[in-house]
Enzyme design. Structure first.
Site, PDB file in Angstrom:
ATOM      1  N   PRO A   1      24.599 -28.435  48.498  1.00 46.03           N
ATOM      2  CA  PRO A   1      24.865 -29.597  47.521  1.00 46.03           C
ATOM      3  C   PRO A   1      23.927 -30.610  47.622  1.00 46.03           C
ATOM      4  O   PRO A   1      23.818 -31.383  48.540  1.00 46.03           O
ATOM      5  CB  PRO A   1      26.380 -30.033  47.979  1.00 46.03           C
ATOM      6  CG  PRO A   1      26.552 -29.616  49.349  1.00 46.03           C
ATOM      7  CD  PRO A   1      25.582 -28.457  49.718  1.00 46.03           C
TER       8      PRO A   1
ATOM      9  N   ASP B   1      21.316 -32.461  52.265  1.00 44.06           N
ATOM     10  CA  ASP B   1      22.389 -31.594  52.147  1.00 44.06           C
ATOM     11  C   ASP B   1      23.564 -32.402  52.420  1.00 44.06           C
ATOM     12  O   ASP B   1      23.945 -32.913  53.655  1.00 44.06           O
ATOM     13  CB  ASP B   1      22.259 -30.577  53.206  1.00 44.06           C
ATOM     14  CG  ASP B   1      23.519 -29.450  53.201  1.00 44.06           C
ATOM     15  OD1 ASP B   1      24.483 -29.820  52.493  1.00 44.06           O
ATOM     16  OD2 ASP B   1      23.314 -28.393  53.694  1.00 44.06           O
ATOM     17  N   HIS B   2      24.371 -32.779  51.258  1.00 38.09           N
ATOM     18  CA  HIS B   2      25.672 -33.609  51.130  1.00 38.09           C
ATOM     19  C   HIS B   2      26.643 -32.906  52.248  1.00 38.09           C
ATOM     20  O   HIS B   2      27.770 -33.676  52.569  1.00 38.09           O
ATOM     21  CB  HIS B   2      26.142 -33.958  49.691  1.00 38.09           C
ATOM     22  CG  HIS B   2      26.654 -35.206  49.767  1.00 38.09           C
ATOM     23  ND1 HIS B   2      27.018 -35.820  50.793  1.00 38.09           N
ATOM     24  CD2 HIS B   2      27.141 -36.086  48.709  1.00 38.09           C
ATOM     25  CE1 HIS B   2      27.654 -37.158  50.314  1.00 38.09           C
ATOM     26  NE2 HIS B   2      27.402 -37.102  49.163  1.00 38.09           N
ATOM     27  N   ARG B   3      26.568 -31.606  52.607  1.00 38.36           N
ATOM     28  CA  ARG B   3      27.739 -31.315  53.441  1.00 38.36           C
ATOM     29  C   ARG B   3      27.512 -31.872  54.949  1.00 38.36           C
ATOM     30  O   ARG B   3      28.271 -31.900  55.752  1.00 38.36           O
ATOM     31  CB  ARG B   3      27.545 -29.734  53.614  1.00 38.36           C
ATOM     32  CG  ARG B   3      27.977 -28.933  52.407  1.00 38.36           C
ATOM     33  CD  ARG B   3      27.640 -27.329  52.548  1.00 38.36           C
ATOM     34  NE  ARG B   3      26.300 -27.188  53.185  1.00 38.36           N
ATOM     35  CZ  ARG B   3      25.654 -26.062  53.487  1.00 38.36           C
ATOM     36  NH1 ARG B   3      26.548 -24.870  53.250  1.00 38.36           N
ATOM     37  NH2 ARG B   3      24.487 -25.907  53.646  1.00 38.36           N
TER      38      ARG B   3
ATOM     39  N   ILE C   1      25.143 -34.569  55.482  1.00 38.08           N
ATOM     40  CA  ILE C   1      24.539 -36.128  55.531  1.00 38.08           C
ATOM     41  C   ILE C   1      25.380 -36.844  54.291  1.00 38.08           C
ATOM     42  O   ILE C   1      25.519 -36.424  53.165  1.00 38.08           O
ATOM     43  CB  ILE C   1      23.256 -36.069  55.217  1.00 38.08           C
ATOM     44  CG1 ILE C   1      22.299 -35.634  56.401  1.00 38.08           C
ATOM     45  CG2 ILE C   1      22.594 -37.616  54.878  1.00 38.08           C
ATOM     46  CD1 ILE C   1      20.901 -34.983  56.100  1.00 38.08           C
TER      47      ILE C   1
END
Ligand code: CAO
Length: 455
Positions: free
Chosen positions: A252, A428-430, A432
């Site tokens: 993501p 990567d929003h998983r 950060i």
């Protein structure tokens, strides 16, 4: 068994004296309709000539290395007796009845019979193997991603580095050799490569069109709208394209933008130019951006991490191997400056230049593109403002850098011209959070303004 018919080389687009590169059947062998008999190779493509009817090979009339043209005799074939359909498969009967060439005795000119029978069967006379044609039908029925059923790029197929037997195997599966990465000696495509390719495509194709699967892109016949030219992607583009897509689909992405005031560091860079020239290096802004990134990565170690295979743990790397996207005539590559934190400014500049040169000359070794922990994509030498770089997975962040321009900055009651560098950090929003990403770019921008810290 009926009397033998002659099977001739069909229309091969006017090519003459083309090579027979493989004879695929033997005397006495039983063949089905569509069984490939020989493989011939024109300047444009390698192609199989399929059997026009089922039957027994009476006598093969040519051998590998022979030259043939349209009408050359390939073999004599005893057509199978009419209507051999097993009784438990009544559905086969209408098909047999619809193939006059299989049931009628061969006319006097046996060769004509073979060609006519083939024409009646639509694909039999075509020197392109049936699976590819069948596959084309499937693709128009909605299999939009590259699948074993996508149309074969004949030129790329012909140019592919593969043995005749592998070519034949690929033909049988409708696999496009032009899309397959060879793992054999000197990149030769092996049978296992073909199998792995087809497996991948089948897995992708079997994903449902809706629900959790990816929606498909429609197949369009562009030639219906005007002239077109088809060119294959380069080897590098195929490899990097697959990796970019995997990252885009699996991670993501969010992109955080910021402007860094690099006026002071640019002044310092200018002052260092002579010294750099004497040292045989060229100092570009990227050198200082790399140094600033290392400071930021040390401050925010999550940006220098990766998720492990389970997706449940973060692997923090204690090394700072900085990759940079390099634009080359063959496509995008990402050389890596190993342990960039242990190099001084000129050493980074030297490594950057030598890796860039190798990248453009296509001489990078695989080891020089491995082991990166964070990547920078700099378009600053070209122009543009902000963009959305795709993370070089399994890394978790990438910094996009655009061209610095003079902008008015409001300071102490007035506007002053400052050189501002646009930064675009995709993460990567998983791994950060948005707040952490904002802190990272603010820190990075500050570091880029801190000449002392960077030199
Ligand atoms: N702002 C203003 N000027 C810049 C700049 C910036 N951010 N970055 C570079 N420049 C200037 C340089 O100073 C140089 O000018 P001078 O010759 O006057 O010093 C000029 O632009 C050209 O620089 P360069 O591109 O040769 O060198 P570099 O170190 O900046 O970059 C490399 C090297 C390999 C990263 C670059 O050549 C390249 O290939 N960039 C494209 C990367 C790419 O395609 N990214 C997209 C990938 S998809 O995400």
């Amino acid at each position: 068994m009926a009397s033998p018919i002659e099977v001739l080389v069909p229309d091969i687009g006017g090519f003459k004296d083309v090579n027979v590169i493989d004879v695929l059947v033997k005397n006495g062998q039983q063949v089905e309709k569509e069984t490939p008999l020989v493989t011939i190779e024109t300047e444009k493509a390698a192609m199989d000539v399929p059997s026009p009817v089922a039957g027994k090979i009476a006598e093969v009339k040519l051998k590998t290395g022979d030259k043939v043209s349209e009408g050359s005799l390939i073999l004599l074939l005893e057509p199978a007796a009419a209507a051999p359909a097993p009784v438990d498969k009544p559905a086969d009967k209408p098909a047999d009845a619809a193939s006059p060439a299989e049931s009628k005795p061969a006319p006097k000119a046996a060769a004509g019979a073979a060609a006519a029978g083939a024409a009646a069967a639509d694909t039999s006379a075509q020197p392109v193997a049936k699976p590819a044609a069948a596959a084309r039908d499937a693709s128009t029925q909605g299999t939009a991603r590259e699948t074993p059923s996508a149309p074969v790029d004949e030129k790329a197929f012909s140019n592919a580095h593969a043995s005749p037997s592998v070519r034949k195997f690929a033909r049988e599966l409708g696999a496009d050799l032009g899309h397959i990465q060879g793992t054999g000696v000197k990149g030769r495509i092996t049978q296992d490569d073909v199998k792995a390719h087809v497996k991948t495509l089948l897995n992708a194709a079997s994903r449902p069109e809706t629900g959790t699967g990816l929606p498909r892109v429609p197949v369009v016949d562009f030639s219906a709208f005007g002239d077109i030219e088809v060119k294959p992607l380069s080897r590098i583009q195929k490899i990097s394209g697959a990796r970019l897509q995997a990252s885009w689909l699996n991670l993501p992405h969010v992109t955080q933008h910021e402007d860094a005031d690099i006026s002071d560091i640019e002044a310092a860079r200018g002052a260092m130019k002579d010294k750099a020239t004497q040292a045989g290096v060229r100092l570009t802004p990227l050198v200082f951006i790399i140094r600033a990134c290392i400071l930021a990565l040390k401050e925010f170690p999550r940006f220098n991490s990766s998720l492990d295979a389970s997706g449940e743990n973060l692997v923090f790397k204690k090394y700072f191997n900085i990759g940079f996207a390099a634009d080359t005539p063959n496509g995008l590559v990402v050389p890596v400056i190993p342990h960039a934190d242990q190099l001084d400014t000129f050493e980074i500049a030297g490594t950057l230049a030598s890796l860039s040169e190798k990248a453009r000359a296509g001489k990078l070794k695989a080891a020089e593109m491995h082991g990166g922990s964070f990547t920078i994509s700099s378009l600053g030498g070209i122009g543009g403002t902000y963009f959305t770089p795709i993370i070089n997975a399994p890394e978790v962040a990438i910094l996009g850098v655009s061209k610095a321009t003079l902008k008015p900055l409001y300071e102490r009651g007035g506007f002053i011209p400052r050189l501002m560098l646009p930064l675009s950090l995709s993460y990567d929003h998983r791994v950060i959070d948005g707040a952490e990403a904002a802190r990272f770019v603010v820190f990075l921008a500050k570091a880029l303004g801190d000449v002392k810290a960077l030199l």
